[in-house]
Each structure stands twice: as C-alpha cells, then as structure tokens.
Motif scaffolding. Structure first.
Motif, PDB file in Angstrom:
ATOM      1  N   LYS A 151       0.843  -1.314  -0.212  1.00 32.35           N
ATOM      2  CA  LYS A 151       0.073   0.020   0.073  1.00 32.35           C
ATOM      3  C   LYS A 151       0.787   1.152   0.006  1.00 32.35           C
ATOM      4  N   LYS A 152       1.711   1.373   0.634  1.00 30.26           N
ATOM      5  CA  LYS A 152       2.980   2.292   1.092  1.00 30.26           C
ATOM      6  C   LYS A 152       3.585   2.388  -0.519  1.00 30.26           C
ATOM      7  N   LEU A 208       2.573   9.276  -6.225  1.00 27.47           N
ATOM      8  CA  LEU A 208       2.935  10.686  -5.832  1.00 27.47           C
ATOM      9  C   LEU A 208       4.103  10.996  -6.932  1.00 27.47           C
ATOM     10  N   LYS A 209       4.807  10.019  -7.107  1.00 32.05           N
ATOM     11  CA  LYS A 209       5.990   9.999  -8.194  1.00 32.05           C
ATOM     12  C   LYS A 209       5.431  10.271  -9.655  1.00 32.05           C
ATOM     13  N   ASP A 210       4.456   9.431  -9.939  1.00 34.40           N
ATOM     14  CA  ASP A 210       3.681   9.691 -11.168  1.00 34.40           C
ATOM     15  C   ASP A 210       3.129  10.885 -11.323  1.00 34.40           C
ATOM     16  N   LEU A 211       2.610  11.600 -10.332  1.00 37.81           N
ATOM     17  CA  LEU A 211       2.058  12.736 -10.290  1.00 37.81           C
ATOM     18  C   LEU A 211       3.253  14.030 -10.500  1.00 37.81           C
ATOM     19  N   ASP A 212       4.221  13.687  -9.874  1.00 37.62           N
ATOM     20  CA  ASP A 212       5.451  14.579 -10.174  1.00 37.62           C
ATOM     21  C   ASP A 212       5.874  14.478 -11.623  1.00 37.62           C
ATOM     22  N   ASN A 213       5.885  13.446 -12.157  1.00 33.57           N
ATOM     23  CA  ASN A 213       6.146  13.195 -13.490  1.00 33.57           C
ATOM     24  C   ASN A 213       5.301  13.994 -14.620  1.00 33.57           C
ATOM     25  N   THR A 214       3.990  13.902 -14.203  1.00 32.99           N
ATOM     26  CA  THR A 214       2.934  14.474 -14.874  1.00 32.99           C
ATOM     27  C   THR A 214       3.471  16.011 -15.072  1.00 32.99           C
TER      28      THR A 214
END
Ligand code: OGA
Ligand code: NI
Length: 364
Positions: free
Chosen positions: A338-339, A346-352
C-alpha cells in the motif's frame, strides 16, 4: 520532559492528528449509529436442555456462523451485576490521569497493561483507541504485576469475569463442535489448553471521526471472541470484502460473539471468520470489552473433519503460532504494498508535472 500524552487529551482538539488519518478506501462508509438488525440476537436460555430448546438454539447459532461468523447472545447466565461492575471499573480506569495509566504502559512487549492505539509494526496509521490488555488463562501464566491496581477492586472483578466468560465460550464451542458432526469436546480439545486474553477498548470521542477508525478492519485470529459493548455503537461487519458494511445494533446485556481464523480453519471454512472494524464518533466515548479465547501456541491448525472429496482450506497442518505469524506477515506485506503504491502515485504525479513543463518548453 513533555507531559505524557494519551488519547483522552487529544479528544479535546479541533482536528485529528495526521497519524490517525486513514487512506480514503479504509475510512468508514456507514455511520456509527446507523444500526442494522441483520446480525441475529439469540436467546440461549435452555441451551443445556438436550430434550428441550438446545436443538433450536444450536440451529440459529450455526446458521449465523455460516452466514456471518457473528451473532449476539442474551439470557447467557452471566450475572448482570458482574457485567456492570466490570464496565464501571473499566470506565474508571480510563478516566484516570495519563500518568496513572502510563504506569502500566506495555510498550516494549510487556505481557499486558495499558496502550495507546496499538498498531502493527510497520503500519503507519494508528487506531483511535486506548486499551488495557490482560492475559487471564492459563492461570499459571497470569502476571498480576501487569494488571492495573486501580481502581480498587479491579483484580477481583476481572478474575471473576474471566472465569464466567471462559465457561460461556466453552458452551458455545460445544455447540459448534456438534454442528461439525463431532463429539462436543473436540473443538475445545483442539486448542490444547485454551488461552484467554481480555482487551478493554476505550474509544474517546474524536474530532474528525470520518477520517479514522477505532480499530481497523480485521478478523480475530483465535477461536471465539465475546464482546461486550455499551449502547453507543461502532462495531461494524462486512461479508463482501469491505464493499458494504453494517453497524451492529447494541443490545443491553448481550455479548456479541465473533468467530476467528482458528474456528474458520478448523471447520474447513464452513464457519466464517467475522470481518469487522470499529468506528468512532464526535459526540461521546465508547467502551467495549473483548474476551478472546485462543488456542495454545503449539496447537495444530487444520480442518477437524473433511468430507469425502472435500478439499482442505489449508495445504498442511500448521501450529497456531505459525498461523499467527503468517497472518501478521501478510498484514505487513499488504501495508508495504500500500505504501509503495502511494509512493508511486506521488511520483507519477511529479512526472506529470515535468511532462507538462516540457510541453510548455516546446510550446514556448
Ligand atoms: C477487537 C474488536 C471491536 C469493538 O478488539 O478485536 O474488534 O467494537 N473490537 O470494540
Ligand atoms: Ni476484533
């Protein structure tokens, strides 16, 4: 040193501390006081009358175990006075000043005492509860130094309560044993010497109850649990893997009976291990007393009987200690995954964001 903190002091704050905030998918879906009557309330008066009510009572119990793994019992013969004394003393304990309660702090794997929250190692979010745990059976393993010495009379009342509840649990196990087509002692004997652990749960009122849980979703590991709850409400159960939930209606003087993993495996899955959690509320505190009847560590966990052609839910016989270890490891693994999933999100959000930025560059 900063003053010792228990939950009781946090209950007065306006917002919930981050360490109690659950992921959205774990938060309560149904209100603490939206009661359902789906869980049967069974009178067990006459349970011993083999030529009387026993047959009818057993049928009701077995049906509930097959459908939910939860039912409530009334007319159980445990003295009302004893139950109300046990409740009174428990409430008085939690009302003690933090430093008094923390004299029995059980962090550091002490055998019994007081804890704020109690959560699995490696799990980030904490339960909104305070607890007192004591190990009452087998008697030789009792460590009275870990039993609260306040309020006055605690030990005497809790000893009597433990004894009465062990007897009651044994009676219920006899019924379940017979329902499996076995001699009535078989289910109990499979535990070798039955352990009993009592957990008194105190759920203070909570500033933001929709974001947290009193006890996160779980199944009890042992054989059978007898839960005494006050009239506030908060115990919830699901039988579709957490999609829908019901809140168990508090019934004065009743015990909620939950079957645990041990009973589930021994019955080869015929009896459900109740999938449950407790939610909290912002209006008032709640008290519940859970009495867990568990097998001995070295007891064997495996279906007691397999019908012709029936496949076992377990690949091989294992010890209860091993069963428990696997359960804990699985929970930890789930928490880890889950973690990871959250970190990835969060990382994917950063990449976006980066992508959007490069797009800006291109367009510039
Ligand atoms: C527990 C438990 C529920 C409640 O202590 O294992 O499930 O309503 N408690 O307090
Ligand atoms: Ni439980």
């Amino acid at each position: 040193m900063a003053p010792a903190k228990t939950l009781t002091s946090l209950a007065e704050e306006k917002t919930l501390e981050g360490r109690f905030v659950r992921d959205e998918d774990e938060r309560p879906k149904v209100a603490y006081n939206e009661f359902s009557s789906e869980i049967p309330v069974i009178s067990i008066a006459g349970i011993e009358e083999v030529n009387g009510r026993r047959g009818e009572i057993c049928k009701k119990i077995v049906k509930a175990c097959e459908e939910w793994g939860i039912f409530q019992i009334v007319d159980h013969g445990v003295d009302v006075e004893l139950v109300s004394e046990m409740t009174r003393l428990s409430k008085e304990f939690f009302a003690l000043p933090p430093e008094e309660k923390l004299r029995f702090d059980m962090t550091g794997a002490k055998k019994g005492g007081f804890l704020v929250s109690s959560h699995l190692q490696g799990e980030a979010v904490q339960d909104w509860r305070e607890i007192v745990i004591y190990f009452s059976y087998p008697i030789e393993k009792r460590d009275y130094s870990r039993w609260p010495d306040k309020p006055e009379g605690w030990r005497k009342v809790t000893e009597e309560y433990s004894e009465k509840l062990t007897c009651l649990a044994s009676k219920l196990l006899e019924v379940l044993s017979e329902a499996l087509g076995l001699d009535k002692q078989v289910l109990k004997t499979a535990s070798l010497e039955m352990d009993q652990k009592i957990v008194v749960n105190f759920y203070p009122k909570c500033p933001q109850p929709d974001l947290t849980l009193g006890v996160k979703r779980h199944t009890d590991p042992g054989t059978i649990t007898l839960l005494l709850q006050d009239n506030v409400g908060g115990l919830q159960a699901t039988r579709d893997n957490g999609i829908t939930w019901i809140t168990v209606q508090p019934v004065h003087g009743a015990f909620v009976v939950n079957l645990g993993d041990h009973a589930h495996y021994l019955s080869n899955g015929r009896f459900k291990n109740a999938d449950h959690q407790a939610v909290v509320n912002s209006k008032c505190s709640r008290l519940s007393i859970a009495t867990f009847q568990n097998p001995a560590q070295e007891a064997t966990v495996y279906p007691l009987k397999l019908r012709d052609g029936e496949k076992s839910v377990l690949e091989e016989p294992i010890s209860y200690a091993e069963m428990y270890k696997r359960k804990m490891n699985k929970d930890l693994e789930m928490a880890r995954l889950k973690k990871l999933a959250k970190e990835k999100q969060l990382k994917d959000l950063d990449n976006t964001k980066i992508d959007a930025k490069s797009l800006d560059d291109i367009l510039a």
